[in-house]
Design an enzyme around this catalytic site. Structure first.
Site, PDB file in Angstrom:
ATOM      1  N   HIS A 267      16.933  -2.153 -19.687  1.00 48.75           N
ATOM      2  CA  HIS A 267      16.263  -1.210 -20.685  1.00 48.75           C
ATOM      3  C   HIS A 267      15.003  -0.588 -19.875  1.00 48.75           C
ATOM      4  O   HIS A 267      14.833   0.816 -20.214  1.00 48.75           O
ATOM      5  CB  HIS A 267      15.341  -2.202 -21.740  1.00 48.75           C
ATOM      6  CG  HIS A 267      14.831  -1.420 -22.860  1.00 48.75           C
ATOM      7  ND1 HIS A 267      15.358  -1.203 -23.988  1.00 48.75           N
ATOM      8  CD2 HIS A 267      13.600  -1.232 -22.891  1.00 48.75           C
ATOM      9  CE1 HIS A 267      14.689  -0.485 -24.906  1.00 48.75           C
ATOM     10  NE2 HIS A 267      13.451  -0.660 -24.014  1.00 48.75           N
ATOM     11  N   GLU A 268      14.385  -1.299 -19.248  1.00 46.13           N
ATOM     12  CA  GLU A 268      12.971  -0.752 -18.492  1.00 46.13           C
ATOM     13  C   GLU A 268      13.573   0.401 -17.398  1.00 46.13           C
ATOM     14  O   GLU A 268      12.921   1.443 -17.268  1.00 46.13           O
ATOM     15  CB  GLU A 268      12.265  -1.653 -18.008  1.00 46.13           C
ATOM     16  CG  GLU A 268      11.656  -2.607 -19.124  1.00 46.13           C
ATOM     17  CD  GLU A 268      10.822  -2.286 -20.275  1.00 46.13           C
ATOM     18  OE1 GLU A 268      10.583  -0.950 -20.036  1.00 46.13           O
ATOM     19  OE2 GLU A 268      11.045  -2.848 -21.290  1.00 46.13           O
ATOM     20  N   HIS A 271      14.185   3.586 -18.946  1.00 44.00           N
ATOM     21  CA  HIS A 271      12.898   4.362 -19.217  1.00 44.00           C
ATOM     22  C   HIS A 271      12.235   4.889 -17.962  1.00 44.00           C
ATOM     23  O   HIS A 271      12.025   6.087 -17.778  1.00 44.00           O
ATOM     24  CB  HIS A 271      11.891   3.412 -19.778  1.00 44.00           C
ATOM     25  CG  HIS A 271      11.745   2.857 -21.278  1.00 44.00           C
ATOM     26  ND1 HIS A 271      11.650   3.930 -22.226  1.00 44.00           N
ATOM     27  CD2 HIS A 271      11.902   1.800 -21.921  1.00 44.00           C
ATOM     28  CE1 HIS A 271      11.673   3.239 -23.187  1.00 44.00           C
ATOM     29  NE2 HIS A 271      11.701   1.881 -23.314  1.00 44.00           N
ATOM     30  N   GLU A 297      13.059   5.983 -25.637  1.00 40.79           N
ATOM     31  CA  GLU A 297      13.645   5.057 -26.160  1.00 40.79           C
ATOM     32  C   GLU A 297      15.220   5.285 -26.093  1.00 40.79           C
ATOM     33  O   GLU A 297      16.172   4.272 -25.815  1.00 40.79           O
ATOM     34  CB  GLU A 297      13.219   4.435 -27.683  1.00 40.79           C
ATOM     35  CG  GLU A 297      13.492   2.922 -28.170  1.00 40.79           C
ATOM     36  CD  GLU A 297      13.198   1.952 -27.154  1.00 40.79           C
ATOM     37  OE1 GLU A 297      12.290   2.134 -26.188  1.00 40.79           O
ATOM     38  OE2 GLU A 297      13.528   0.800 -27.234  1.00 40.79           O
TER      39      GLU A 297
HETATM   40 ZN    ZN Z   1      11.707   0.591 -24.755  1.00 41.99          ZN
END
Ligand code: ZN
Length: 504
Positions: A267-268, A271, A297
């Site tokens: 997830h990170e 980003h 996101e």
């Molecule tokens: Zn996020």
């Protein structure tokens, strides 16, 4: 002052403010990763001082004149694209920063700090009555802020616009209602499916060094440049773009639950790939910044879920995971793939799967919209929360800590933030679909650990344009379609019908 001079003043003003923000992010990163326990009070002082400097620069009295003069440029046939983007965004930023009176800004900052620490105390004690007055105060102040920002008749829109520019409640309501309607029968079908994952598989013992090695490997394999970043442990995982050549991610390790660190890292990484792909020569001006929270996101969800929970991804990673984590034992690839796609209603948003996650967001959006409209009193919020939990997910929270008090957002005054999570999922599905159409079938590449086709596409279409377009405009330009829930619903139906062997 010529228009050219005015624009030059704006650029250097913007860059200097960006340096201050970058310093603030570095201090915040350190605060959440390495700061000694006794250094927190001094760090809070440093951060408050920086916040004051930054706010003063955003409301600098010279800005209106510069903005006005720069706009007078004798409009060339093809106006400089970056200049037009920057002027548009600086105007917006100045409007948002200067409309809210100083005493309200201070009151909001104080109420948010007090609200968050009251929440921190009240949540473990399950003490709604202690938290309620802080929330009441915040809702009232946020209504005043919305009024001051003055973006039309819907107070919620002014707050939402702070996270997702140009988005409105009127546009979101039908979109989210359609999504909710489509998810209900899918969730029911999966619930009745005979095929069930073995949740125990991911709850064996996975030593931290093995998890660290896998997390680092996965981030790098997806394209994260570790020479321009770092991976550190933190209690609440985050990614932060300090500046060109320095985009850092963090993750959290749970030796008894495999997904926490692995999917948290993916997830990170999503980003961070966005921040690493922003055009460095535009750094410090809007043209070099990310579009919105929702678009940010979309990048994290795309890599975490659409890529990271796909079968082709695990065809590459599962042998590596099994080598690093002998506890996986004899579990086969299909067993493991099903286990990381376990769908079941749960009480906690952050632990929700791809199908139920958006249901958590949609009812939060409905509730916060009602609060801002004065259609719902804070006192009635827990009851309204539980009602929706039962209706949408079939569960009754045993206490407020697992119900209305589970998220930090409202306690810190972040109303209008929740929809950006679901917008991220919707954007991600639409982008992923379009990328596959243009790049071609990539399953064999994924299975060989090669994700460059997808990353290159995202670099060109999403990362390099920076803030050139507003979120919905960007999606429409890149995919040729307006934002809809169809693509996400189609993706979920296809994937989970096959996984659970059900008809949808
Ligand atoms: Zn996020």
């Amino acid at each position: 002052m010529t228009p050219h001079d005015a624009y030059r003043h704006l650029v250097s003003h913007s860059r200097e403010t960006a340096y201050l923000k970058s310093i603030r992010r570095l201090l915040a990163w350190d605060q959440r990763t390495h700061l000694p326990r006794r250094g927190h009070a001094h760090r809070a002082g440093q951060l408050a001082f920086l916040a004051g400097l930054i706010h003063a620069r955003l409301t600098d009295p010279r800005l209106p004149e510069w903005l006005e003069r720069a706009a007078d440029a004798d409009a060339p046939a093809a106006p400089d694209e970056a200049q037009a983007v920057n002027l548009r965004e600086w105007r917006r930023e100045y409007h948002r920063a200067s409309r809210v009176p100083q005493d309200l800004v201070v009151a909001l900052a104080q109420a948010a700090a007090e609200g968050e620490s009251a929440w921190g105390r009240a949540r473990p004690a399950n003490d709604w009555a202690a938290f309620r007055p802080y929330l009441e105060n915040l809702v009232s102040l946020k209504r005043q802020e919305a009024q001051a920002l003055d973006l039309g008749d819907e107070p919620y829109d002014a707050l939402l616009d702070g996270y997702e520019p140009d988005e409105t409640a009127a546009a979101l309501q039908p979109l989210l209602a359609r999504l909710r309607e489509a998810l209900a029968p899918l969730l029911r079908a999966i619930g009745e499916a005979p095929r069930r994952p073995d949740p125990g598989l991911l709850r064996r013992h996975f030593p931290r060094p093995a998890q660290e090695e896998l997390a680092r490997l996965a981030a790098q394999q997806l394209g994260y440049d570790l020479a321009a970043g770092r991976l550190d442990p933190a209690a609440h995982p985050f990614s932060t773009g300090i500046g060109p050549g320095d985009v850092r991610i963090t993750t959290r390790y749970d030796e008894h639950y495999f997904p926490t660190s692995f999917f948290g890292t993916l997830h990170e990484t999503g980003h961070a790939l966005y921040d690493q792909g922003l055009p460095p020569h535009h750094w410090g001006t809007p043209r070099g910044e990310a579009v919105s929270l929702g678009i940010h996101e979309s990048q994290s969800r795309l890599w975490e879920n659409l890529v990271g929970r796909s079968l082709s991804f695990w065809r590459f990673f599962y042998p590596l995971a099994r080598r690093a984590c002998p506890a996986l034992g004899e579990a086969t690839l299909p067993d493991f793939h099903l286990a990381v796609n376990d769908v079941r209603p749960s009480l906690i948003r952050t632990e929700a799967d791809e199908v139920t996650y958006n249901l958590h967001i949609i009812f939060r959006f409905d509730l916060e919209l009602a609060l801002l409209r004065n259609d719902l009193r804070v006192a009635d919020l827990p009851g309204a929360w539980n009602e929706r939990m039962e209706k949408d997910l079939g569960l009754t929270p045993p206490d407020h800590a697992h119900g209305v008090m589970q998220d930090v957002h409202w306690s810190a005054g972040h109303f209008g933030y929740f929809p950006t999570y679901t917008l991220g999922n919707l954007y991600a599905a639409q982008l992923f679909h379009q990328a596959r159409l243009e790049v071609g079938p990539w399953e064999e590449h994924f299975a060989a650990g090669d994700f460059s086709g997808l990353l290159d596409w995202l670099r060109r279409r999403i990362h390099h344009p920076g803030k050139s377009f507003r979120p919905r405009e960007l999606i429409a330009r890149v995919t040729g379609k307006t934002l809809e829930s169809d693509e996400l619903v189609a993706y979920l139906k296809e994937k989970f019908a096959e996984l659970y062997n059900v008809r949808t």
